[in-house]
Enzyme design. Structure first.
Site, PDB file in Angstrom:
ATOM      1  N   GLY A 694      14.069  16.278  17.214  1.00 53.59           N
ATOM      2  CA  GLY A 694      13.039  15.466  17.858  1.00 53.59           C
ATOM      3  C   GLY A 694      13.508  14.127  18.353  1.00 53.59           C
ATOM      4  N   PRO A 731      19.297  18.358  16.077  1.00 53.89           N
ATOM      5  CA  PRO A 731      18.860  17.890  17.397  1.00 53.89           C
ATOM      6  C   PRO A 731      19.115  18.926  18.480  1.00 53.89           C
ATOM      7  CG  PRO A 731      20.976  16.954  16.858  1.00 53.89           C
ATOM      8  CD  PRO A 731      20.535  17.713  15.636  1.00 53.89           C
ATOM      9  N   GLY A 732      18.330  18.841  19.520  1.00 52.36           N
ATOM     10  CA  GLY A 732      18.533  19.699  20.691  1.00 52.36           C
ATOM     11  C   GLY A 732      18.438  18.877  21.959  1.00 52.36           C
ATOM     12  N   TYR A 773       3.503  20.455  29.637  1.00 54.77           N
ATOM     13  CA  TYR A 773       3.391  19.286  28.765  1.00 54.77           C
ATOM     14  C   TYR A 773       2.915  18.027  29.482  1.00 54.77           C
ATOM     15  CZ  TYR A 773       6.555  21.895  25.609  1.00 54.77           C
ATOM     16  OH  TYR A 773       7.143  22.824  24.801  1.00 54.77           O
ATOM     17  N   CYS A 800       2.586  30.266  43.667  1.00 52.72           N
ATOM     18  CA  CYS A 800       1.192  30.359  44.100  1.00 52.72           C
ATOM     19  C   CYS A 800       0.257  29.938  42.960  1.00 52.72           C
ATOM     20  CB  CYS A 800       0.894  31.787  44.557  1.00 52.72           C
ATOM     21  SG  CYS A 800      -0.711  31.934  45.380  1.00 52.72           S
ATOM     22  N   GLU A 801       0.324  28.679  42.585  1.00 53.42           N
ATOM     23  CA  GLU A 801      -0.521  28.068  41.557  1.00 53.42           C
ATOM     24  C   GLU A 801      -0.754  26.610  41.931  1.00 53.42           C
ATOM     25  OE1 GLU A 801      -1.982  29.327  38.916  1.00 53.42           O
ATOM     26  OE2 GLU A 801      -1.075  31.341  38.926  1.00 53.42           O
ATOM     27  N   TYR A 830      15.181  22.375  27.763  1.00 56.03           N
ATOM     28  CA  TYR A 830      13.911  23.082  27.985  1.00 56.03           C
ATOM     29  C   TYR A 830      13.606  23.227  29.479  1.00 56.03           C
ATOM     30  CZ  TYR A 830      13.742  22.157  23.058  1.00 56.03           C
ATOM     31  OH  TYR A 830      14.068  22.108  21.724  1.00 56.03           O
TER      32      TYR A 830
END
Length: 857
Positions: A694, A731-732, A773, A800-801, A830
């Site tokens: 995090g 961690p990432g 998010y 198409c959104e 991510y």
């Protein structure tokens, strides 16, 4: 009317600007009245002088005040020793008198504090004369008179006087075209010096403007207007082009320090426009405060934050239907000279806030005396170091229903008090002061991050004043721009990762002395070369699924199981079996798993994931602790789990917690460590504590990065107090986010009314974080990186959104056109791992720029 604050008078350049402003107004045919504050910090230095004099230690303070003024006089080439000798003597005599009597009444305090404004205007009048401007020096106390009210206490009459502001024909008749005088000071009917409230020069200028019936009042300060938030905290705060009087007053009262709250009334009474301008950037238009703005409809216009508040909580069932109860408690506040700000009441409790006086902390002895006094009618306690965060705007009650997404920011905060102003221009909540900056930043991003420029909202503070980033601080991709452009045109949409940035981040974490092991969270970015790079840099691998475990074993020959951590949740017994076979460390996430599959866990060793009860992070979907989160065992289940583990010979050798992602507060991991150490009493074999990951990276420009040194201090302190534990991290995002960019070419540019859309060849199929998010990724036109961003646009993809938006209200060069390459930054984590083939569109490819041969321009 021109008013200059203390920060606008400290250099020769500032005085040259003042001179040119006066000259331009004279050229336009105006008479000019100049009001000056004391030099920045001098009023507080004079307060310090008073306190030091009471104990006979005033000489060093007096010398510092003398030094600052003489240094300024030298900078603007005027004879400081001659011009200020009399005023230095006055200060010396007053300080000596205080040292003899050890007593300072409000009248004497006002006399001392007035000297700061007098000295700066004496210097200023001579400087203007040297520039060919015949400026008459005026003692403000001869003209500005306080209202007489004998019901006021002496400190109110002398230190916070209200001044008369009726039109003054005698003042208007003065023939001089330029007058320079003081802010902050006035006189009463007895001729005694009084002060117009702390930092009251704005109010003085407004009163003078009303007396003169001025065409306008210009307040010149160190920021180019009033913004949607404090620009020193949020550089992306937006300029407010116009405000109405009541909105500006509410902002000033709520903590926006650009204006003094009392300066609005005299202007409103006479419909005198107020302009807020920047001395450092006089060419900028600033903010206009007027009787009525051109915008229509209720809306939130700004966020203001006041720090250093003290709350008083008063409880008793006796207040229910008790006539005069509030009168009695507020009388106690008056007797102890405390000014009440916010008030919230219920049938048995009253909460009020006390603001710090003149920027100084609340006096502890006086506060204790107040609490003792209140105990006669209720149970009273104080909560200190609080912050009031206020949403300000006209008719705010009618838009509260629209603030739901913004209010989600508060779901991890303890709210001490909530207040909706009777004037309907203010909605305020009080939180712990240490969280105020983070909460304000997130609220601002939600409320204003997507606003296009219009007649009400101008450019951001950063856009107005940002300088070219020095090359030494530029992002890694600045150094290989040409290569990235070639990649984009050759390969189409593409994630590009920089190996050196990843290695550097790994080195930062390995430098943490208290951390014995780091595991890279593979789910952040599973590009094979990135995973191999981090493994070879000495990190272990944290996997959350059998797929990731098999991927790691296939990728790395002779993978050491001891460097593999398996952290699943809500999985089957078979997946735990796979974890025990392929990973050296397995994390148990649920008490229920032991009840369902005792044979799987019998005789094993596990880490236990604990929910410490409080989640953190940039969005509710990434907060992985607290009752609203699916992860971990709550404190109430630990005893039962320890019992089950003992019955099946399951050894809990480590404890784990992960409270969320994108966290920038360095104390978080120390607090998590303490929570885990406390839980270890149930598990005597636990010897390592996994504090999760995090670790945040700045999502938006202007946000301070995680202070790794401070984080290290918290962990070092914990390790010193608990040497029996090893500390682990997983961690990432911290390791890879800033290493990655997403490149995509512009396909079309479209206008619909005031909206401008810039379409790209990829969208949420490659980068879903903004839609999922509400995440912010900086976006640049890499093709035209050297051109000034002067156009606001929505950055969208081909999916198409309606939600296929990568960035709201982003600034790009007006020359942006089809086939230009846009760079979306901080996209290394991510991004591709969360991509999809929706609409049967392939997501962006991936490329790692190697350490050995990084491409160059």
């Amino acid at each position: 009317m021109l008013k200059f604050g203390g920060t606008s008078l400290q250099s020769r350049e500032h005085w040259e600007t003042l001179s040119s402003i006066v000259t331009s107004r004279l050229t336009a045919g105006y008479r000019v009245f100049v009001v000056c504050s004391a030099l920045a910090t001098i009023s507080k230095a004079l307060e310090t002088l008073i306190d030091a004099a009471a104990s006979g230690r005033h000489e060093p303070v007096l010398e510092e005040i003398r030094r600052q003024h003489l240094a300024l006089a030298d900078r603007i080439n005027v004879d400081g020793p001659k011009l200020l000798a009399e005023h230095f003597q006055v200060l010396e005599r007053l300080a000596y008198g205080i040292s003899l009597t050890e007593h300072v009444d409000p009248r004497l305090r006002a006399r001392v504090l007035a000297v700061g404004e007098i000295m700066i205007t004496v210097l200023g009048s001579v400087f203007l004369a040297s520039r060919g401007i015949d400026a008459q020096w005026m003692d403000a106390r001869r003209v500005l008179k306080s209202r007489e009210d004998r019901s006021l206490l002496p400190h109110e009459r002398y230190l916070s006087a209200r001044c008369l502001s009726d039109p003054d024909p005698e003042l208007q008749a003065i023939s001089n075209r330029v007058i320079i005088t003081q802010g902050f000071i006035a006189s009463n009917a007895l001729g005694h010096t009084v002060l117009v409230g702390w930092e009251g020069s704005d109010t003085s200028a407004a009163c003078f403007a009303a007396k003169l019936e001025a065409s306008r009042l210009e307040i010149w300060t160190d920021v180019p207007g009033i913004f949607t938030a404090d620009p020193s905290l949020i550089p992306d705060a937006r300029l407010l082009k116009q405000l109405e009087y009541d909105e500006a007053q509410e902002l000033a009262s709520a903590g926006a320090v650009v204006l003094h709250p009392r300066c609005i009334d005299p202007l409103r009474d006479h419909c005198i426009p107020l302009l807020v301008r920047s001395t450092a950037n006089p060419e900028l238009e600033g903010t206009a405060v007027v009787n009525a703005t051109s915008e229509s409809g209720p809306q939130v216009k700004a966020i203001a934050t006041r720090l250093g508040l003290t709350l008083i909580i008063m409880e008793t069932p006796r207040m229910w239907h008790s006539v005069g109860f509030l009168a009695r408690i507020f009388n106690s506040f008056a007797q102890h000279k405390f000014s009440v700000g916010l008030v919230a009441t219920s049938e048995t409790c009253v909460s009020v806030s006390i603001d710090p006086v003149h920027g100084f902390p609340v006096d502890a002895a006086a506060l204790e005396a107040l609490l003792v006094d209140l105990e006669s009618v209720c149970t009273a306690r104080s909560i200190q170091d609080c912050a009031a965060i206020s949403l300000v705007g006209r008719d705010i009650r009618s838009v509260l229903h629209e603030l739901g997404p913004a209010m989600e920011v508060l779901d991890e905060q303890k709210l001490y008090l909530v207040s909706q102003a009777a004037s309907d221009v203010n909605f305020t909540f009080v939180v712990d002061g240490k969280h105020a900056g983070r909460v304000t930043q997130k609220l601002h991003g939600i409320l204003f991050g997507q606003r296009a420029q219009d007649g009400q909202f101008g450019p951001s503070y950063r856009e107005l004043l940002e300088e070219v980033t020095p090359e030494s601080r530029a992002p890694w991709w600045h150094g290989c721009r040409a290569a990235l452009l070639r990649i984009a045109h050759r390969s189409g949409p593409c994630f590009v990762y920089d190996a050196q940035t990843i290695v550097d981040r790994a080195g930062h974490l390995k430098s943490l002395q208290a951390v014995s092991r780091c595991f890279y969270s593979v789910k952040a970015c599973s590009h094979p070369e990135v995973v191999s790079l981090l493994y070879n840099a000495g990190l272990g691998l944290e996997c959350v699924s059998p797929g990731e475990l098999n991927f790691a074993h296939d990728l790395i020959e002779d993978l050491d199981p001891d460097r593999v951590l398996f952290t699943p949740n809500f999985v089957t017994g078979d997946e735990y079996e796979t974890g025990f076979r392929l990973a050296g460390h397995v994390t148990l996430d649920s008490l229920r798993a032991l009840e369902l599959w005792p044979d799987v866990f019998a005789g094993r060793e596990v880490l236990l994931r604990i929910d410490p009860g409080q989640g953190y992070g940039h969005h509710k979907h990434v907060r992985t602790a607290g009752k609203q989160s699916k992860f971990g065992v709550s404190a109430g289940g630990l005893a039962r789990l320890a019992e089950l583990a003992g019955n099946m010979d399951l050894r809990v050798t480590g404890l784990h917690a992960h409270v969320g992602s994108g966290i920038l507060t360095p104390e978080t991991w120390g607090e998590t460590a303490i929570a885990l150490a406390s839980a270890a009493r149930f598990f005597p074999d636990a010897h390592h504590l996994n504090l999760g990951g995090g670790l945040g990276v700045p999502e938006r420009p202007g946000i301070s990065p995680l202070d790794l040194d401070r984080m290290s201090e918290y962990l070092d302190a914990f390790q010193k107090a608990h040497p029996q534990f090893e500390v682990w991290l997983e961690p990432g995002r911290y390791l890879v986010a800033e290493s990655g960019v997403l490149l995509a070419r512009v396909t079309q540019i479209k206008r619909k009314g005031e909206m401008r859309y810039v379409g790209l060849e990829t969208g949420i199929n490659s980068l879903i974080r903004p839609a999922l998010y509400g995440s912010y990724h900086p976006i640049y036109n890499l093709t035209r990186l050297d051109e000034t961003p002067d156009m606001t646009a929505e950055i969208v993809g081909p999916i198409c959104e309606t939600g296929d938006i990568l960035g709201h209200a982003r600034r790009l060069p007006h020359s942006t056109t089809e086939q230009d390459v846009l760079l979306i930054a901080t996209a290394g984590a991510y991004g591709r791992v969360m991509s999809l083939n929706y609409n049967m569109r392939s997501p962006a490819a991936e490329i790692l720029l190697s350490l050995s041969e990084p491409p160059q321009d």
